[in-house]
Design an enzyme around this catalytic site. Structure first.
Site, PDB file in Angstrom:
ATOM      1  N   LEU A 258       0.768  -1.215   0.616  1.00 29.29           N
ATOM      2  CA  LEU A 258       0.052  -0.047  -0.214  1.00 29.29           C
ATOM      3  C   LEU A 258       1.392   1.030  -0.142  1.00 29.29           C
ATOM      4  O   LEU A 258       0.357   2.179  -1.004  1.00 29.29           O
ATOM      5  CB  LEU A 258      -0.777   0.188   0.958  1.00 29.29           C
ATOM      6  CG  LEU A 258      -2.358  -1.032   0.871  1.00 29.29           C
ATOM      7  CD1 LEU A 258      -2.443  -1.389   2.268  1.00 29.29           C
ATOM      8  CD2 LEU A 258      -2.845  -0.998  -0.177  1.00 29.29           C
ATOM      9  N   HIS A 259       2.011   1.187   0.751  1.00 26.14           N
ATOM     10  CA  HIS A 259       3.005   2.060   0.920  1.00 26.14           C
ATOM     11  C   HIS A 259       3.792   2.307  -0.517  1.00 26.14           C
ATOM     12  O   HIS A 259       3.207   3.711  -0.903  1.00 26.14           O
ATOM     13  CB  HIS A 259       3.900   2.280   1.893  1.00 26.14           C
ATOM     14  CG  HIS A 259       4.682   2.928   1.764  1.00 26.14           C
ATOM     15  ND1 HIS A 259       5.361   5.015   2.356  1.00 26.14           N
ATOM     16  CD2 HIS A 259       6.689   2.681   1.338  1.00 26.14           C
ATOM     17  CE1 HIS A 259       6.050   5.185   1.599  1.00 26.14           C
ATOM     18  NE2 HIS A 259       7.156   4.076   0.737  1.00 26.14           N
TER      19      HIS A 259
END
Length: 187
Positions: free
Chosen positions: A28-29
């Site tokens: 997600l980052h």
């Protein structure tokens, strides 16, 4: 921040939930970096301080458009067998709010000494004289272990869920989905 998506880590015989949460958060980052997104927040509704754990659920917060755009990136490739994801849902009207932020600590005196020696062109012995063991700090916050894309080193990203607040505070979120001031809905 009127919509959310919950992503639950499923039990796996080969990987701990901690490892899977780290992999999920890392993906997600990287997607938030790629999109240059600053309008998506992340929280961990099952977090606890004792025992230290982020729990098994990662919650994404944002507008429907922002969350749809993130999910269209197929950023969860390779994780589908390890997670259960809800669809986009509206935030409950009675939700409180809280800041979820990154905290950084000096947790390893030897690492600080090596860093000082490099930056100040000192020997390791000189750095040891300047940085005592007492700078180390025991941290009681839950964390996720991530790998730095720039250095290849693993590091702990400590996450603090602030006090509950009655009203939201708007602001921008880092590429980790965290903010020192902006709140996410809490329910």
């Amino acid at each position: 921040m009127d919509q959310y998506i919950d992503i639950r880590i499923l039990p796996d015989p080969e990987f701990t939930s901690t490892i899977l949460m780290g992999a999920l958060y890392g993906k997600l980052h990287r997607a938030l970096v790629k999109l240059q997104s600053d309008d998506i927040g992340i929280s961990f509704p099952e977090h606890q301080r004792r025992p230290k754990s982020l729990g098994g659920v990662l919650r994404l917060h944002g507008s429907a458009a922002a969350l749809d755009h993130l999910m269209s990136q197929d950023c969860l490739a390779g994780m589908r067998d390890h997670i259960q994801m809800t669809g986009l849902a509206p935030v409950p009207g009675n939700a409180k709010h809280r800041v979820v932020r990154r905290r950084q600590f000096k947790t390893n005196a030897e690492r600080l000494r090596r860093r000082r020696a490099r930056r100040h062109e000192e020997t390791l012995e000189q750095a040891r004289e300047r940085i005592p063991d007492t700078v180390e700090r025991k941290v009681d916050l839950p964390y996720v272990t991530l790998r730095s894309q720039s250095t290849g080193q693993d590091f702990c990203l400590f996450i603090e869920h602030g006090d509950l607040q009655a009203h939201p505070v708007t602001g921008r979120f880092s590429r980790y989905g965290l903010s020192p001031t902006a709140t996410i809905p809490w329910f």
